[in-house]
Design a protein around this motif. Structure first.
Motif, PDB file in Angstrom:
ATOM      1  N   PRO A 154      -9.958  56.963  67.768  1.00 51.45           N
ATOM      2  CA  PRO A 154      -9.204  58.226  67.745  1.00 51.45           C
ATOM      3  C   PRO A 154      -9.020  58.731  66.313  1.00 51.45           C
ATOM      4  CG  PRO A 154      -8.186  56.680  69.264  1.00 51.45           C
ATOM      5  CD  PRO A 154      -9.258  55.920  68.545  1.00 51.45           C
ATOM      6  N   SER A 155      -9.401  59.943  66.085  1.00 54.27           N
ATOM      7  CA  SER A 155      -9.407  60.497  64.733  1.00 54.27           C
ATOM      8  C   SER A 155      -8.036  61.052  64.334  1.00 54.27           C
ATOM      9  CB  SER A 155     -10.450  61.615  64.653  1.00 54.27           C
ATOM     10  OG  SER A 155     -10.366  62.291  63.416  1.00 54.27           O
ATOM     11  N   PRO A 156      -7.662  60.917  63.059  1.00 53.45           N
ATOM     12  CA  PRO A 156      -6.422  61.551  62.578  1.00 53.45           C
ATOM     13  C   PRO A 156      -6.597  63.044  62.300  1.00 53.45           C
ATOM     14  CG  PRO A 156      -7.461  60.391  60.779  1.00 53.45           C
ATOM     15  CD  PRO A 156      -8.299  60.098  62.003  1.00 53.45           C
ATOM     16  N   TRP A 157      -7.859  63.511  62.398  1.00 49.53           N
ATOM     17  CA  TRP A 157      -8.153  64.920  62.134  1.00 49.53           C
ATOM     18  C   TRP A 157      -8.597  65.617  63.423  1.00 49.53           C
ATOM     19  CZ3 TRP A 157     -11.163  61.158  59.292  1.00 49.53           C
ATOM     20  CH2 TRP A 157     -10.577  60.771  58.084  1.00 49.53           C
ATOM     21  N   PRO A 158      -8.178  66.831  63.648  1.00 51.22           N
ATOM     22  CA  PRO A 158      -8.511  67.507  64.912  1.00 51.22           C
ATOM     23  C   PRO A 158      -9.968  67.922  65.034  1.00 51.22           C
ATOM     24  CG  PRO A 158      -7.315  68.978  63.449  1.00 51.22           C
ATOM     25  CD  PRO A 158      -7.257  67.624  62.812  1.00 51.22           C
ATOM     26  N   ASN A 159     -10.672  68.081  63.932  1.00 55.45           N
ATOM     27  CA  ASN A 159     -12.052  68.568  63.988  1.00 55.45           C
ATOM     28  C   ASN A 159     -13.063  67.520  63.531  1.00 55.45           C
ATOM     29  OD1 ASN A 159     -11.206  68.571  61.330  1.00 55.45           O
ATOM     30  ND2 ASN A 159     -12.464  70.345  60.761  1.00 55.45           N
ATOM     31  N   LYS A 160     -12.673  66.232  63.599  1.00 56.80           N
ATOM     32  CA  LYS A 160     -13.568  65.168  63.146  1.00 56.80           C
ATOM     33  C   LYS A 160     -13.536  64.015  64.141  1.00 56.80           C
ATOM     34  CE  LYS A 160     -12.445  66.207  58.302  1.00 56.80           C
ATOM     35  NZ  LYS A 160     -11.956  65.654  57.025  1.00 56.80           N
ATOM     36  N   GLN A 161     -14.634  63.244  64.179  1.00 54.69           N
ATOM     37  CA  GLN A 161     -14.691  62.077  65.047  1.00 54.69           C
ATOM     38  C   GLN A 161     -15.197  60.873  64.267  1.00 54.69           C
ATOM     39  OE1 GLN A 161     -17.262  61.947  68.732  1.00 54.69           O
ATOM     40  NE2 GLN A 161     -15.246  62.041  69.681  1.00 54.69           N
ATOM     41  N   ILE A 162     -14.608  59.699  64.548  1.00 60.81           N
ATOM     42  CA  ILE A 162     -14.946  58.460  63.838  1.00 60.81           C
ATOM     43  C   ILE A 162     -15.797  57.578  64.743  1.00 60.81           C
ATOM     44  CG2 ILE A 162     -14.018  56.353  62.802  1.00 60.81           C
ATOM     45  CD1 ILE A 162     -11.496  57.978  62.117  1.00 60.81           C
ATOM     46  N   LEU A 163     -16.989  57.234  64.277  1.00 61.25           N
ATOM     47  CA  LEU A 163     -17.898  56.362  65.021  1.00 61.25           C
ATOM     48  C   LEU A 163     -18.144  55.079  64.232  1.00 61.25           C
ATOM     49  CD1 LEU A 163     -18.604  59.345  66.009  1.00 61.25           C
ATOM     50  CD2 LEU A 163     -20.839  58.396  66.602  1.00 61.25           C
ATOM     51  N   LEU A 164     -18.065  53.938  64.911  1.00 67.39           N
ATOM     52  CA  LEU A 164     -18.468  52.660  64.332  1.00 67.39           C
ATOM     53  C   LEU A 164     -19.633  52.129  65.145  1.00 67.39           C
ATOM     54  CD1 LEU A 164     -15.056  50.838  63.663  1.00 67.39           C
ATOM     55  CD2 LEU A 164     -16.338  52.352  62.150  1.00 67.39           C
ATOM     56  N   THR A 165     -20.758  51.857  64.480  1.00 68.55           N
ATOM     57  CA  THR A 165     -21.927  51.303  65.163  1.00 68.55           C
ATOM     58  C   THR A 165     -22.333  49.997  64.498  1.00 68.55           C
ATOM     59  OG1 THR A 165     -23.361  52.665  63.759  1.00 68.55           O
ATOM     60  CG2 THR A 165     -22.807  53.534  65.945  1.00 68.55           C
ATOM     61  N   ARG A 166     -22.944  49.138  65.274  1.00 69.65           N
ATOM     62  CA  ARG A 166     -23.432  47.860  64.727  1.00 69.65           C
ATOM     63  C   ARG A 166     -24.937  47.944  64.531  1.00 69.65           C
ATOM     64  NH1 ARG A 166     -20.308  43.520  64.138  1.00 69.65           N
ATOM     65  NH2 ARG A 166     -18.209  43.582  65.010  1.00 69.65           N
ATOM     66  N   GLN A 167     -25.377  47.642  63.329  1.00 69.93           N
ATOM     67  CA  GLN A 167     -26.795  47.716  63.005  1.00 69.93           C
ATOM     68  C   GLN A 167     -27.289  46.375  62.495  1.00 69.93           C
ATOM     69  OE1 GLN A 167     -26.960  51.128  60.266  1.00 69.93           O
ATOM     70  NE2 GLN A 167     -27.620  52.368  62.007  1.00 69.93           N
ATOM     71  N   PRO A 168     -28.524  45.991  62.806  1.00 66.26           N
ATOM     72  CA  PRO A 168     -29.065  44.710  62.329  1.00 66.26           C
ATOM     73  C   PRO A 168     -29.109  44.675  60.812  1.00 66.26           C
ATOM     74  CG  PRO A 168     -30.822  46.101  63.196  1.00 66.26           C
ATOM     75  CD  PRO A 168     -29.531  46.774  63.558  1.00 66.26           C
ATOM     76  N   LEU A 169     -28.791  43.507  60.234  1.00 65.69           N
ATOM     77  CA  LEU A 169     -28.653  43.465  58.776  1.00 65.69           C
ATOM     78  C   LEU A 169     -29.946  43.151  58.033  1.00 65.69           C
ATOM     79  CD1 LEU A 169     -28.586  40.202  58.175  1.00 65.69           C
ATOM     80  CD2 LEU A 169     -26.187  40.447  58.771  1.00 65.69           C
ATOM     81  N   GLY A 170     -31.033  42.808  58.750  1.00 69.21           N
ATOM     82  CA  GLY A 170     -32.315  42.638  58.062  1.00 69.21           C
ATOM     83  C   GLY A 170     -32.964  41.292  58.305  1.00 69.21           C
ATOM     84  N   VAL A 171     -33.569  40.754  57.254  1.00 70.61           N
ATOM     85  CA  VAL A 171     -34.246  39.455  57.336  1.00 70.61           C
ATOM     86  C   VAL A 171     -33.209  38.349  57.233  1.00 70.61           C
ATOM     87  CG1 VAL A 171     -35.936  37.914  56.258  1.00 70.61           C
ATOM     88  CG2 VAL A 171     -36.337  40.392  56.291  1.00 70.61           C
ATOM     89  N   VAL A 172     -33.300  37.379  58.125  1.00 69.37           N
ATOM     90  CA  VAL A 172     -32.399  36.228  58.105  1.00 69.37           C
ATOM     91  C   VAL A 172     -33.199  34.983  57.724  1.00 69.37           C
ATOM     92  CG1 VAL A 172     -30.777  34.822  59.414  1.00 69.37           C
ATOM     93  CG2 VAL A 172     -30.975  37.274  59.900  1.00 69.37           C
ATOM     94  N   SER A 173     -32.707  34.264  56.730  1.00 67.04           N
ATOM     95  CA  SER A 173     -33.281  32.965  56.391  1.00 67.04           C
ATOM     96  C   SER A 173     -32.589  31.905  57.231  1.00 67.04           C
ATOM     97  CB  SER A 173     -33.087  32.663  54.900  1.00 67.04           C
ATOM     98  OG  SER A 173     -33.914  33.481  54.109  1.00 67.04           O
ATOM     99  N   VAL A 174     -33.352  31.225  58.052  1.00 66.63           N
ATOM    100  CA  VAL A 174     -32.816  30.233  58.987  1.00 66.63           C
ATOM    101  C   VAL A 174     -33.221  28.841  58.500  1.00 66.63           C
ATOM    102  CG1 VAL A 174     -32.890  29.378  61.356  1.00 66.63           C
ATOM    103  CG2 VAL A 174     -32.880  31.845  60.919  1.00 66.63           C
ATOM    104  N   ILE A 175     -32.227  28.029  58.160  1.00 68.42           N
ATOM    105  CA  ILE A 175     -32.483  26.677  57.662  1.00 68.42           C
ATOM    106  C   ILE A 175     -31.797  25.704  58.613  1.00 68.42           C
ATOM    107  CG2 ILE A 175     -32.274  25.101  55.706  1.00 68.42           C
ATOM    108  CD1 ILE A 175     -32.072  27.554  53.882  1.00 68.42           C
ATOM    109  N   THR A 176     -32.596  24.869  59.274  1.00 66.89           N
ATOM    110  CA  THR A 176     -32.078  24.058  60.378  1.00 66.89           C
ATOM    111  C   THR A 176     -32.157  22.556  60.089  1.00 66.89           C
ATOM    112  OG1 THR A 176     -34.236  24.156  61.480  1.00 66.89           O
ATOM    113  CG2 THR A 176     -32.586  25.812  62.109  1.00 66.89           C
ATOM    114  N   PRO A 177     -31.305  21.765  60.753  1.00 67.95           N
ATOM    115  CA  PRO A 177     -31.240  20.319  60.531  1.00 67.95           C
ATOM    116  C   PRO A 177     -32.150  19.543  61.465  1.00 67.95           C
ATOM    117  CG  PRO A 177     -29.461  20.961  61.964  1.00 67.95           C
ATOM    118  CD  PRO A 177     -30.249  22.224  61.684  1.00 67.95           C
ATOM    119  N   TRP A 178     -32.134  18.213  61.292  1.00 66.68           N
ATOM    120  CA  TRP A 178     -33.012  17.348  62.077  1.00 66.68           C
ATOM    121  C   TRP A 178     -32.356  16.809  63.338  1.00 66.68           C
ATOM    122  CZ3 TRP A 178     -30.093  13.075  62.210  1.00 66.68           C
ATOM    123  CH2 TRP A 178     -29.312  12.760  61.079  1.00 66.68           C
TER     124      TRP A 178
END
Length: 506
Positions: free
Chosen positions: A148-172
């Motif tokens: 919900p926006s504090p301004w009457p003529n504006k809207q607030i959107l939050l989106t989730r976006q992938p962050l990129g390359v992930v380095s995956v280091i795993t155990p035995w």
């Protein structure tokens, strides 16, 4: 002659069956959808810890190979990030289906390189597969918010976006499940990855990559870099410091985690760290002792004690201490069957390498020299090999012993006596580790108090197994940052983007 022919025939059939089951055994690294050698053409051996035999030799990659893999993942991210959640879900589901179909073959590979009993390897595959199934579903539920926006003529959107390359280091210790738990989540989020498996158990990662390839995972989304212990630091440095990497996801020791955290800090990169533990297993006077002992066997001797959530310190109320210790000793004697993982009936295999074997025996020897008493085990089963350590029970353990403060990561249980709830909490929380903890009580109020006051990321009440795909897995303090599994496990690989929509009244 007939007996000889029968014996040869049986051995030949067994050999053929083993060869068929090892069809997922890959001898090359996996980059950009292709099976490749290292630029140097150097190889290193992967051995079976039960008998030190060489299973195969694979590429010993270095920093140059790793940079190439990271660049491939970065290029692929530009298109993979734009695939729909539905498409990512479909691909993950197909990967899951193929892993399910090849479960026995995967288990054979895990046992060959890690030494764990086949029954435990099968359990690991089922556990690992559950993450692919879960994240296939979760991919379509990564939602944003409209605030919900504090301004009457504006809207607030939050989106989730992938962050990129992930380095995956795993155990035995869980070489297949740690791949699926991380890679399933990051793929669901729309990320790509470079995987560096443990030098002790790289074949499980390569087998998982082969099935991902068969499932139609686009080339470059998953890349596997294999390296020996000698090249691991240089490979790890690239995976942490390369500008194309957006996140480092690591499961392993707290010591190595701190090093990787420092490298990641240079580029202010996201980290997901699941590090070591020193789990207390607390048994109150009201507990069902038979049930507590059953669960103690699971919490301690699963994977021969080589688990980050494995119980280290058994804190037993003085009123039930003698009964619990007696039952625990008897159960260890009857249920812990030591031997090679392929032998029928074996429940505890070898420790993964000589370094780990020396660490475990060193902790026991130190404790005994300072007054601890061995009720069971306490030595190597040398008739089986150089990495088979007997399932061990120690009493009279004191806080000045290394085994009290360090993660054992082996088949050694230590029992301590306490008088009341306050003392149990003080002992349990006297560690910088904060991963898993276990409490056994029939007092409901006590269960809630312990859950609240134990300084651990996970608390299991009246149960010795707490990990699954659905809950959020992770620790606090020096046991890590972030969570794996659950919807939170996917969100670790996303950034929140705030978009302000203005001028809507124009």
């Amino acid at each position: 002659m007939d007996l000889l022919r029968t014996s040869i025939s049986k051995n030949y059939k067994l050999y053929i069956t083993q060869c068929r089951r090892m069809h997922l055994l890959k001898k090359q690294a996996y980059i950009n959808g292709q099976w490749v050698q290292s630029q140097s053409k150097v190889l290193f051996p992967v051995t079976n810890p039960a008998n030190d035999s060489v299973i195969t030799e694979i590429p010993d990659m270095d920093a140059h190979d790793t940079k190439h893999a990271v660049q491939v993942a970065a290029n692929t991210f530009q298109t993979w990030r734009d695939t729909t959640a539905k498409e990512r879900s479909r691909i993950l589901r197909k990967w899951f289906d193929l892993c399910e179909k090849n479960s026995e073959d995967l288990a054979q590979v895990i046992t060959a390189e890690s030494g764990k009993p086949l029954s435990e390897s099968r359990g690991e595959v089922a556990y690992g597969n559950s993450f692919l199934e879960w994240f296939a579903d979760t991919a379509r539920h990564i939602n944003g918010e409209i605030i919900p926006s504090p301004w009457p003529n504006k809207q607030i959107l939050l989106t989730r976006q992938p962050l990129g390359v992930v380095s995956v280091i795993t155990p035995w210790n869980f070489p297949f499940a740690m791949i699926t738990r991380k890679v399933g989540a990051l793929m669901a989020a729309g990320c790509t990855c470079v995987i560096k498996p443990s030098e002790d158990t790289p074949l499980s990662a390569l087998a998982a990559a082969e099935l991902a390839h068969q499932a139609g995972v686009p080339k470059g989304v998953i890349n596997v870099v294999t390296a020996s212990r000698k090249n691991a630091p240089a490979v790890g440095q690239v995976m942490c410091e390369d500008h194309s990497v957006g996140c480092i996801s690591f499961t392993g020791s707290t010591h190595v985690g701190k090093i990787l955290y420092g490298l990641a800090a240079k580029g202010v990169k996201r980290v997901a760290l699941e590090l070591g533990g020193n789990a207390p297993f607390i048994v109150f006077a009201s507990a069902d002792i038979e049930h507590a002992v059953d669960q103690a066997m699971l919490a301690k001797f699963r994977n021969n004690g080589q688990a980050c959530i494995g119980a280290n310190r058994f804190l037993i109320h003085e009123d039930v201490y003698d009964k619990f210790v007696k039952e625990f000793k008897a159960r260890i004697g009857s249920k812990c069957i030591l031997g090679p993982g392929t032998k029928e009936g074996v429940t505890c295999g070898p420790l993964v390498n000589l370094e780990q074997a020396k660490k475990v025996s060193g902790l026991v020897d130190d404790a005994v020299s300072k007054g601890a008493k061995v009720l069971a085990g306490g030595k190597f089963a040398t008739e089986l090999g150089n990495k088979f350590y007997e399932s061990t029970l120690l009493i009279n353990v004191k806080p000045d012993m290394n085994i009290f403060t360090e993660e054992i990561f082996g088949p050694v249980a230590t029992c301590l006596k306490f008088k009341n709830e306050a003392e149990a909490l003080k002992i349990a929380n006297s560690t910088r580790s904060g991963l898993a903890s276990y409490v056994f009580t029939k007092d409901l109020g006590q269960a809630f108090r312990m859950s609240q006051k134990l300084e651990f990321g996970m608390v299991a009440i009246n149960d010795g197994i707490l990990s699954a795909a659905e809950p959020a897995f992770g620790g606090i303090k020096e046991s890590g940052i972030g969570r794996e599994g659950s919807l939170h496990g996917v969100e670790e690989y996303t950034d929140i983007k705030y978009t302000l929509m203005s001028g809507l009244d124009k």
